[in-house]
Design a protein around this motif. Structure first.
Motif, PDB file in Angstrom:
ATOM      1  N   ASN A 241       5.590 -34.096 -38.152  1.00 42.26           N
ATOM      2  CA  ASN A 241       6.029 -33.496 -36.887  1.00 42.26           C
ATOM      3  C   ASN A 241       5.316 -34.152 -35.712  1.00 42.26           C
ATOM      4  OD1 ASN A 241       7.760 -31.631 -38.095  1.00 42.26           O
ATOM      5  ND2 ASN A 241       6.026 -30.323 -38.615  1.00 42.26           N
ATOM      6  N   TRP A 242       5.529 -35.395 -35.547  1.00 44.08           N
ATOM      7  CA  TRP A 242       4.886 -36.155 -34.485  1.00 44.08           C
ATOM      8  C   TRP A 242       5.452 -35.776 -33.121  1.00 44.08           C
ATOM      9  CZ3 TRP A 242       0.795 -38.972 -35.888  1.00 44.08           C
ATOM     10  CH2 TRP A 242       0.694 -39.337 -37.225  1.00 44.08           C
ATOM     11  N   THR A 243       4.591 -35.839 -32.122  1.00 43.64           N
ATOM     12  CA  THR A 243       5.017 -35.741 -30.729  1.00 43.64           C
ATOM     13  C   THR A 243       4.766 -37.092 -30.089  1.00 43.64           C
ATOM     14  OG1 THR A 243       4.551 -33.385 -30.542  1.00 43.64           O
ATOM     15  CG2 THR A 243       4.576 -34.653 -28.501  1.00 43.64           C
ATOM     16  N   PHE A 244       5.812 -37.641 -29.503  1.00 43.41           N
ATOM     17  CA  PHE A 244       5.697 -38.907 -28.795  1.00 43.41           C
ATOM     18  C   PHE A 244       5.582 -38.601 -27.312  1.00 43.41           C
ATOM     19  CE2 PHE A 244       7.784 -39.796 -32.757  1.00 43.41           C
ATOM     20  CZ  PHE A 244       7.112 -40.924 -33.203  1.00 43.41           C
ATOM     21  N   LEU A 245       4.448 -38.953 -26.745  1.00 40.41           N
ATOM     22  CA  LEU A 245       4.188 -38.731 -25.327  1.00 40.41           C
ATOM     23  C   LEU A 245       4.439 -40.045 -24.603  1.00 40.41           C
ATOM     24  CD1 LEU A 245       3.149 -36.888 -23.067  1.00 40.41           C
ATOM     25  CD2 LEU A 245       0.824 -37.626 -23.666  1.00 40.41           C
ATOM     26  N   ILE A 246       5.531 -40.115 -23.873  1.00 35.33           N
ATOM     27  CA  ILE A 246       5.935 -41.348 -23.200  1.00 35.33           C
ATOM     28  C   ILE A 246       5.415 -41.295 -21.772  1.00 35.33           C
ATOM     29  CG2 ILE A 246       7.866 -42.775 -22.462  1.00 35.33           C
ATOM     30  CD1 ILE A 246       8.398 -40.419 -25.319  1.00 35.33           C
TER      31      ILE A 246
ATOM     32  N   GLU B  17      15.995 -32.029 -19.494  1.00 29.89           N
ATOM     33  CA  GLU B  17      14.893 -32.736 -18.833  1.00 29.89           C
ATOM     34  C   GLU B  17      13.752 -31.789 -18.452  1.00 29.89           C
ATOM     35  OE1 GLU B  17      14.506 -35.957 -15.186  1.00 29.89           O
ATOM     36  OE2 GLU B  17      16.459 -35.173 -15.743  1.00 29.89           O
ATOM     37  N   LYS B  18      14.085 -30.637 -17.907  1.00 30.45           N
ATOM     38  CA  LYS B  18      13.045 -29.694 -17.445  1.00 30.45           C
ATOM     39  C   LYS B  18      12.180 -29.175 -18.597  1.00 30.45           C
ATOM     40  CE  LYS B  18      16.233 -25.781 -17.373  1.00 30.45           C
ATOM     41  NZ  LYS B  18      15.829 -24.722 -18.192  1.00 30.45           N
ATOM     42  N   ASN B  19      12.678 -29.265 -19.820  1.00 35.01           N
ATOM     43  CA  ASN B  19      11.922 -28.781 -20.982  1.00 35.01           C
ATOM     44  C   ASN B  19      10.975 -29.815 -21.570  1.00 35.01           C
ATOM     45  OD1 ASN B  19      13.428 -26.474 -20.661  1.00 35.01           O
ATOM     46  ND2 ASN B  19      14.612 -26.731 -22.540  1.00 35.01           N
ATOM     47  N   VAL B  20      11.139 -31.091 -21.192  1.00 33.25           N
ATOM     48  CA  VAL B  20      10.308 -32.125 -21.809  1.00 33.25           C
ATOM     49  C   VAL B  20       9.650 -33.077 -20.812  1.00 33.25           C
ATOM     50  CG1 VAL B  20      11.479 -32.080 -24.048  1.00 33.25           C
ATOM     51  CG2 VAL B  20      12.329 -33.585 -22.234  1.00 33.25           C
ATOM     52  N   LYS B  21       9.876 -32.864 -19.524  1.00 35.71           N
ATOM     53  CA  LYS B  21       9.210 -33.680 -18.500  1.00 35.71           C
ATOM     54  C   LYS B  21       8.180 -32.827 -17.779  1.00 35.71           C
ATOM     55  CE  LYS B  21      11.033 -36.703 -15.907  1.00 35.71           C
ATOM     56  NZ  LYS B  21      11.864 -37.378 -14.910  1.00 35.71           N
ATOM     57  N   ALA B  22       6.929 -33.248 -17.856  1.00 36.92           N
ATOM     58  CA  ALA B  22       5.843 -32.483 -17.244  1.00 36.92           C
ATOM     59  C   ALA B  22       5.884 -32.630 -15.727  1.00 36.92           C
ATOM     60  CB  ALA B  22       4.501 -32.976 -17.776  1.00 36.92           C
ATOM     61  N   ASP B  23       5.840 -31.493 -15.033  1.00 35.96           N
ATOM     62  CA  ASP B  23       5.848 -31.552 -13.572  1.00 35.96           C
ATOM     63  C   ASP B  23       4.461 -31.318 -12.971  1.00 35.96           C
ATOM     64  OD1 ASP B  23       5.540 -28.821 -13.887  1.00 35.96           O
ATOM     65  OD2 ASP B  23       7.554 -28.322 -13.185  1.00 35.96           O
ATOM     66  N   SER B  24       3.467 -31.087 -13.828  1.00 37.80           N
ATOM     67  CA  SER B  24       2.085 -30.933 -13.371  1.00 37.80           C
ATOM     68  C   SER B  24       1.170 -31.134 -14.579  1.00 37.80           C
ATOM     69  CB  SER B  24       1.860 -29.536 -12.782  1.00 37.80           C
ATOM     70  OG  SER B  24       1.946 -28.558 -13.813  1.00 37.80           O
ATOM     71  N   ALA B  25      -0.126 -31.230 -14.318  1.00 40.56           N
ATOM     72  CA  ALA B  25      -1.091 -31.359 -15.418  1.00 40.56           C
ATOM     73  C   ALA B  25      -1.069 -30.109 -16.293  1.00 40.56           C
ATOM     74  CB  ALA B  25      -2.487 -31.614 -14.861  1.00 40.56           C
ATOM     75  N   GLU B  26      -0.973 -28.940 -15.669  1.00 35.23           N
ATOM     76  CA  GLU B  26      -0.922 -27.688 -16.441  1.00 35.23           C
ATOM     77  C   GLU B  26       0.347 -27.611 -17.294  1.00 35.23           C
ATOM     78  OE1 GLU B  26      -3.274 -25.427 -17.015  1.00 35.23           O
ATOM     79  OE2 GLU B  26      -4.543 -26.789 -15.861  1.00 35.23           O
ATOM     80  N   HIS B  27       1.462 -28.046 -16.725  1.00 33.68           N
ATOM     81  CA  HIS B  27       2.717 -28.048 -17.484  1.00 33.68           C
ATOM     82  C   HIS B  27       2.612 -28.999 -18.677  1.00 33.68           C
ATOM     83  CE1 HIS B  27       7.305 -28.819 -17.665  1.00 33.68           C
ATOM     84  NE2 HIS B  27       7.009 -27.756 -18.378  1.00 33.68           N
TER      85      HIS B  27
ATOM     86  N   ASP C 221       6.289 -27.227 -29.508  1.00 36.57           N
ATOM     87  CA  ASP C 221       6.885 -28.105 -30.511  1.00 36.57           C
ATOM     88  C   ASP C 221       7.965 -28.983 -29.869  1.00 36.57           C
ATOM     89  OD1 ASP C 221       7.607 -29.264 -32.917  1.00 36.57           O
ATOM     90  OD2 ASP C 221       8.949 -27.626 -33.472  1.00 36.57           O
ATOM     91  N   HIS C 222       7.557 -30.144 -29.371  1.00 40.98           N
ATOM     92  CA  HIS C 222       8.496 -31.104 -28.773  1.00 40.98           C
ATOM     93  C   HIS C 222       8.316 -32.439 -29.476  1.00 40.98           C
ATOM     94  CE1 HIS C 222       9.506 -28.434 -25.455  1.00 40.98           C
ATOM     95  NE2 HIS C 222       8.208 -28.188 -25.323  1.00 40.98           N
ATOM     96  N   ARG C 223       9.417 -33.077 -29.805  1.00 39.95           N
ATOM     97  CA  ARG C 223       9.377 -34.406 -30.417  1.00 39.95           C
ATOM     98  C   ARG C 223       8.999 -35.465 -29.382  1.00 39.95           C
ATOM     99  NH1 ARG C 223       8.983 -36.328 -35.499  1.00 39.95           N
ATOM    100  NH2 ARG C 223      10.311 -38.092 -35.881  1.00 39.95           N
ATOM    101  N   HIS C 224       9.542 -35.317 -28.158  1.00 40.84           N
ATOM    102  CA  HIS C 224       9.283 -36.267 -27.064  1.00 40.84           C
ATOM    103  C   HIS C 224       8.863 -35.492 -25.827  1.00 40.84           C
ATOM    104  CE1 HIS C 224      12.299 -38.291 -29.652  1.00 40.84           C
ATOM    105  NE2 HIS C 224      11.534 -39.338 -29.447  1.00 40.84           N
ATOM    106  N   ILE C 225       7.848 -35.999 -25.142  1.00 40.34           N
ATOM    107  CA  ILE C 225       7.425 -35.466 -23.850  1.00 40.34           C
ATOM    108  C   ILE C 225       7.286 -36.657 -22.913  1.00 40.34           C
ATOM    109  CG2 ILE C 225       5.600 -34.259 -22.581  1.00 40.34           C
ATOM    110  CD1 ILE C 225       4.882 -32.833 -25.219  1.00 40.34           C
ATOM    111  N   PHE C 226       7.755 -36.491 -21.688  1.00 37.68           N
ATOM    112  CA  PHE C 226       7.733 -37.564 -20.699  1.00 37.68           C
ATOM    113  C   PHE C 226       6.842 -37.157 -19.533  1.00 37.68           C
ATOM    114  CE2 PHE C 226      11.573 -37.611 -23.090  1.00 37.68           C
ATOM    115  CZ  PHE C 226      11.806 -38.951 -23.360  1.00 37.68           C
ATOM    116  N   THR C 227       5.986 -38.068 -19.103  1.00 43.46           N
ATOM    117  CA  THR C 227       5.092 -37.736 -17.990  1.00 43.46           C
ATOM    118  C   THR C 227       4.579 -38.991 -17.305  1.00 43.46           C
ATOM    119  OG1 THR C 227       3.234 -36.324 -17.349  1.00 43.46           O
ATOM    120  CG2 THR C 227       2.943 -37.676 -19.317  1.00 43.46           C
TER     121      THR C 227
END
Length: 189
Positions: free
Chosen positions: A3-8, A33-43, A51-57
């Motif tokens: 269950n890897w998370t890829f942080l792009i 997009e709003k569920n996997v793109k961080a809009d702040s450091a806290e987010h 549990d996200h496969r991909h996160i974009f920041t």
């Protein structure tokens, strides 16, 4: 595979948007997009706990609070060992404060760096930071594949010269009170 998370990660909003859209277009990301793109450091911290496969920041999210640049090793974003950080434009963003903060915030993560910028001899910081190359897709291959148009370089001396501002309108009409420092490019005779 696990269950890897890829942080792009990238360093510019336009690239962050482009990368998310490319992943979504290819069907790799199905979450909005709003569920996997961080809009702040806290987010971002919150997303890393979910549990996200991909996160974009953006790499700029690696700070502890607004206007604070340092993430101490005690301020973990996540201690998970199943996070793989994919750093786009790695040659540009992986050597300063935010990069150190990133490694402090995710001490058990794995790292992969991408760069489309060729490195000059002696400028191998990307390789030193990320390890040996996994794959090299060079300019020649890109041209052969038709993904890039050929680039031709012609070494020649331009037929231009710097000349004093004898035809400067400000000087001709007395409008330049501070003395003339103007120069014009003109074709060589």
């Amino acid at each position: 595979m696990g269950n890897w998370t890829f942080l792009i990660i990238t360093d510019r909003e336009d690239l962050d948007d482009q990368i998310y859209k490319n992943f979504a277009y290819a069907g790799a990301v199905t979450e909005p997009e709003k569920n996997v793109k961080a809009d702040s450091a806290e987010h971002l911290k919150q997303l890393l706990q979910e549990d996200h496969r991909h996160i974009f920041t953006l790499i700029q999210k690696f700070r502890t609070e607004k206007n604070c640049r340092d993430v101490s090793p005690e301020s973990l974003y996540s201690d998970r060992s199943d996070i793989i950080v994919i750093a786009d434009e790695a040659y540009r963003s992986q050597y300063d404060t935010f990069a150190l903060n990133l490694r402090n915030a995710l001490p058990n993560a794995g790292f992969i760096g991408f760069t489309g910028t060729p490195l000059m001899s002696g400028e191998e910081k990307t390789r030193a930071e990320f390890g040996d190359y996994i794959s090299i897709y060079n300019f020649r291959q890109s041209v052969e594949d038709g993904a890039t148009v050929p680039l031709y370089y012609e070494n020649r001396i331009p037929e231009l010269q710097l000349t004093a501002a004898t035809h400067c309108p400000d000087c001709l009409y007395g409008n330049n009170r501070y003395g003339c420092g103007h120069f014009f490019l003109s074709k060589r005779s």
